[in-house]
Design a protein around this motif. Structure first.
Motif, PDB file in Angstrom:
ATOM      1  N   ASP A 161     -15.341   2.865   0.928  1.00 21.09           N
ATOM      2  CA  ASP A 161     -14.328   2.729   1.929  1.00 21.09           C
ATOM      3  C   ASP A 161     -13.783   4.120   2.681  1.00 21.09           C
ATOM      4  O   ASP A 161     -13.812   4.898   1.696  1.00 21.09           O
ATOM      5  CB  ASP A 161     -13.278   1.698   1.599  1.00 21.09           C
ATOM      6  CG  ASP A 161     -13.634   0.325   1.152  1.00 21.09           C
ATOM      7  OD1 ASP A 161     -14.741  -0.095   1.802  1.00 21.09           O
ATOM      8  OD2 ASP A 161     -13.020  -0.273   0.653  1.00 21.09           O
ATOM      9  N   CYS A 211      -6.282  -5.557   8.881  1.00 23.54           N
ATOM     10  CA  CYS A 211      -6.904  -6.402   7.869  1.00 23.54           C
ATOM     11  C   CYS A 211      -8.008  -6.979   8.465  1.00 23.54           C
ATOM     12  O   CYS A 211      -8.077  -6.955   9.707  1.00 23.54           O
ATOM     13  CB  CYS A 211      -5.712  -7.502   7.545  1.00 23.54           C
ATOM     14  SG  CYS A 211      -4.414  -7.029   6.183  1.00 23.54           S
ATOM     15  N   PHE A 234      -7.152  -2.149   5.005  1.00 28.90           N
ATOM     16  CA  PHE A 234      -7.864  -0.798   5.128  1.00 28.90           C
ATOM     17  C   PHE A 234      -6.526   0.038   5.580  1.00 28.90           C
ATOM     18  O   PHE A 234      -5.833  -0.475   6.506  1.00 28.90           O
ATOM     19  CB  PHE A 234      -8.953  -0.647   5.811  1.00 28.90           C
ATOM     20  CG  PHE A 234      -9.915  -1.655   5.447  1.00 28.90           C
ATOM     21  CD1 PHE A 234     -10.928  -1.067   4.333  1.00 28.90           C
ATOM     22  CD2 PHE A 234     -10.338  -2.794   5.931  1.00 28.90           C
ATOM     23  CE1 PHE A 234     -11.940  -2.177   4.056  1.00 28.90           C
ATOM     24  CE2 PHE A 234     -11.243  -3.718   5.676  1.00 28.90           C
ATOM     25  CZ  PHE A 234     -12.179  -3.190   4.495  1.00 28.90           C
ATOM     26  N   ASN A 235      -6.459   1.343   5.134  1.00 27.06           N
ATOM     27  CA  ASN A 235      -5.578   2.144   5.741  1.00 27.06           C
ATOM     28  C   ASN A 235      -6.004   3.479   5.935  1.00 27.06           C
ATOM     29  O   ASN A 235      -5.906   4.416   5.452  1.00 27.06           O
ATOM     30  CB  ASN A 235      -4.194   2.227   4.848  1.00 27.06           C
ATOM     31  CG  ASN A 235      -4.267   2.953   3.486  1.00 27.06           C
ATOM     32  OD1 ASN A 235      -5.342   3.128   3.290  1.00 27.06           O
ATOM     33  ND2 ASN A 235      -3.314   3.635   3.067  1.00 27.06           N
ATOM     34  N   GLY A 255       0.794  -1.239  -0.101  1.00 25.36           N
ATOM     35  CA  GLY A 255       0.000   0.005  -0.175  1.00 25.36           C
ATOM     36  C   GLY A 255       0.850   1.240  -0.043  1.00 25.36           C
ATOM     37  O   GLY A 255       0.511   2.175  -0.806  1.00 25.36           O
ATOM     38  N   GLY A 302     -10.316   5.099  -1.645  1.00 27.37           N
ATOM     39  CA  GLY A 302     -11.312   5.356  -0.525  1.00 27.37           C
ATOM     40  C   GLY A 302     -11.608   6.799  -0.343  1.00 27.37           C
ATOM     41  O   GLY A 302     -11.109   7.767  -1.227  1.00 27.37           O
ATOM     42  N   SER A 326      -4.070   1.178  10.415  1.00 26.32           N
ATOM     43  CA  SER A 326      -4.489   0.312   9.341  1.00 26.32           C
ATOM     44  C   SER A 326      -4.953  -1.087   9.989  1.00 26.32           C
ATOM     45  O   SER A 326      -4.407  -1.302  11.231  1.00 26.32           O
ATOM     46  CB  SER A 326      -3.118  -0.114   8.334  1.00 26.32           C
ATOM     47  OG  SER A 326      -1.923  -0.541   9.206  1.00 26.32           O
ATOM     48  N   SER A 335     -14.050   7.454  -5.258  1.00 24.57           N
ATOM     49  CA  SER A 335     -14.344   6.506  -4.005  1.00 24.57           C
ATOM     50  C   SER A 335     -15.827   5.722  -4.472  1.00 24.57           C
ATOM     51  O   SER A 335     -16.661   6.549  -4.186  1.00 24.57           O
ATOM     52  CB  SER A 335     -14.470   7.175  -2.618  1.00 24.57           C
ATOM     53  OG  SER A 335     -14.691   6.289  -1.794  1.00 24.57           O
ATOM     54  N   PRO A 339      -9.295  -8.018   3.089  1.00 26.23           N
ATOM     55  CA  PRO A 339      -9.343  -6.681   2.731  1.00 26.23           C
ATOM     56  C   PRO A 339      -8.241  -6.001   3.651  1.00 26.23           C
ATOM     57  O   PRO A 339      -8.241  -6.573   4.770  1.00 26.23           O
ATOM     58  CB  PRO A 339     -10.620  -6.230   2.998  1.00 26.23           C
ATOM     59  CG  PRO A 339     -11.217  -6.757   4.100  1.00 26.23           C
ATOM     60  CD  PRO A 339     -11.008  -8.527   3.953  1.00 26.23           C
ATOM     61  N   CYS A 399      -7.794  -3.262  -5.757  1.00 29.34           N
ATOM     62  CA  CYS A 399      -7.563  -2.289  -5.150  1.00 29.34           C
ATOM     63  C   CYS A 399      -8.614  -1.170  -5.263  1.00 29.34           C
ATOM     64  O   CYS A 399      -9.103  -1.125  -6.492  1.00 29.34           O
ATOM     65  CB  CYS A 399      -6.073  -1.611  -5.536  1.00 29.34           C
ATOM     66  SG  CYS A 399      -4.870  -2.734  -5.205  1.00 29.34           S
ATOM     67  N   LEU A 415      -7.507  -5.638  -1.440  1.00 27.19           N
ATOM     68  CA  LEU A 415      -8.222  -7.085  -1.280  1.00 27.19           C
ATOM     69  C   LEU A 415      -7.947  -8.085  -1.914  1.00 27.19           C
ATOM     70  O   LEU A 415      -7.683  -8.054  -3.216  1.00 27.19           O
ATOM     71  CB  LEU A 415      -9.831  -6.750  -1.345  1.00 27.19           C
ATOM     72  CG  LEU A 415     -10.771  -8.094  -1.708  1.00 27.19           C
ATOM     73  CD1 LEU A 415     -10.874  -8.239  -0.237  1.00 27.19           C
ATOM     74  CD2 LEU A 415     -11.835  -7.639  -2.501  1.00 27.19           C
ATOM     75  N   THR A 456      -7.593   0.659  -0.214  1.00 25.13           N
ATOM     76  CA  THR A 456      -8.032  -0.655   0.151  1.00 25.13           C
ATOM     77  C   THR A 456      -7.342  -1.587  -0.809  1.00 25.13           C
ATOM     78  O   THR A 456      -7.481  -1.598  -1.950  1.00 25.13           O
ATOM     79  CB  THR A 456      -9.653  -0.842   0.282  1.00 25.13           C
ATOM     80  OG1 THR A 456     -10.110   0.159   1.086  1.00 25.13           O
ATOM     81  CG2 THR A 456      -9.864  -2.237   0.752  1.00 25.13           C
TER      82      THR A 456
END
Length: 332
Positions: free
Chosen positions: A211, A183, A286-287, A154, A253, A181, A266, A284, A250, A218, A216
């Motif tokens: 998101d 998972c 997420f950050n 990422g 977001g 972040s 997004s 997934p 990807c 995944l 993101t």
């Protein structure tokens, strides 16, 4: 540009990859990455999915021992109807909001500096009692290795996205420093009960939502079910899965959309539930970023005389606001 969900190879020349990421971000906000090694190896992905299946096969009594205490930490989440955007937006016709507990359960992995709640070994045999195939130590080590690898992928992607925006390559480093972040190992399943009526409407594993963070990443298995909403045509597009271990989906977001004055998309997406009796797994990443980092419109995303659509807000303020909306604590 027409709506599309392109496949982008990370083995291509850098400038070609930068342009491909920019084109995808300006249209659907979704793309699939291939040739992701050396960032994330196929072997690590396969091992993570193997450990994921083993964890979710544990009895509920064992999984519930590591239930997460709040939304900011790691741990187990029981079956529920997964809806991050209760206010909805397009495409929600035909959904079934399951009163019977929902289609998916999860296990969240938080950063190592945060709070995680991993299963503990039984002192007598270093295994979960009665579960010979599941080794908590292997599960924890694999989760941490996978988390770190995808987090660094990422970071690499955001440096390429920064170049596509015409800004410094390290622009997002402050956002990524000490980021919140996580998972989510995800298991979609509903038993095929004998004599149950055949569903007459679309069954939803995860309701339509965008998101909240910047990006993101995944990995999904080969069952499929992820769909992206095309507002212009008012229709859903499938995101066909690559063979497990060979690709990562990807998407842009909300925070990156705000940064770019909504030029990067997004996009609303959802997950169709698998057929009853079929297990589906996805992971997934997420950050949501460093909570104190300000999200202010990037200067290259403003034409002459154009004003920002959004006020400056910290990443933490935005994520907290969206969480309150999703739980109904804040009305919109």
């Amino acid at each position: 540009m027409a709506f599309s969900i392109p496949t982008i190879s990370l083995s291509k020349p850098k400038q070609e990859t930068v342009q491909a990421l920019r084109d995808a971000s300006l249209t659907s906000g979704f793309f699939q990455l291939t040739d992701i090694e050396p960032h994330v190896s196929r072997e690590l992905i396969l091992q993570m999915f193997d450990e994921t299946r083993k964890f979710f096969q544990l009895p509920s009594s064992e999984k519930e021992k590591v239930t997460k205490r709040n939304h900011l930490v790691g741990g187990y989440e029981g079956f529920r109807f997964y809806d991050l955007a209760k206010t909805g937006d397009g495409g929600k016709k035909g959904e079934v909001d399951d009163e019977d507990g929902g289609w998916n359960e999860g296990f969240a992995i938080a950063p190592e500096w945060g709070t995680n709640c991993f299963p503990q070994a039984n002192p007598s045999d270093n295994k979960m009692e009665g579960i010979d195939a599941f080794d908590p130590a292997t599960f924890e080590a694999t989760c941490k290795a996978y988390f770190h690898a995808v987090q660094e992928l990422g970071r690499h992607l955001l440096s390429l996205i920064a170049q596509g925006l015409g800004i410094e390559q390290d622009f997002f480093e402050g956002y990524l420093d000490h980021q919140n972040s996580f998972c989510r190992l995800t298991h979609y399943y509903r038993a095929d009960t004998e004599g149950a009526p055949t569903p007459t409407k679309v069954e939803i594993g995860a309701a339509p939502h965008t998101d909240w963070g910047a990006l993101t990443l995944l990995v999904q298995d080969e069952i499929g079910g992820l769909q992206v909403y095309d507002r212009a045509l008012n229709q859903w597009h499938d995101v066909p899965p690559h063979p497990l271990g060979t690709g990562i989906v990807c998407n842009i977001g909300d925070l990156l959309a705000r940064w770019t004055n909504n030029k990067y998309r997004s996009t609303l997406h959802r997950v169709l539930a698998p057929k009853r009796g079929v297990h589906r797994y996805s992971i997934p990443f997420f950050n949501p970023g460093n909570p104190s980092f300000p999200i202010k419109t990037i200067y290259t995303c403003l034409a002459e005389g154009e004003t920002p659509q959004f006020d400056t807000i910290t990443a933490g303020e935005y994520i907290t606001s969206k969480h309150m909306e999703s739980t109904g604590a804040k009305k919109v």
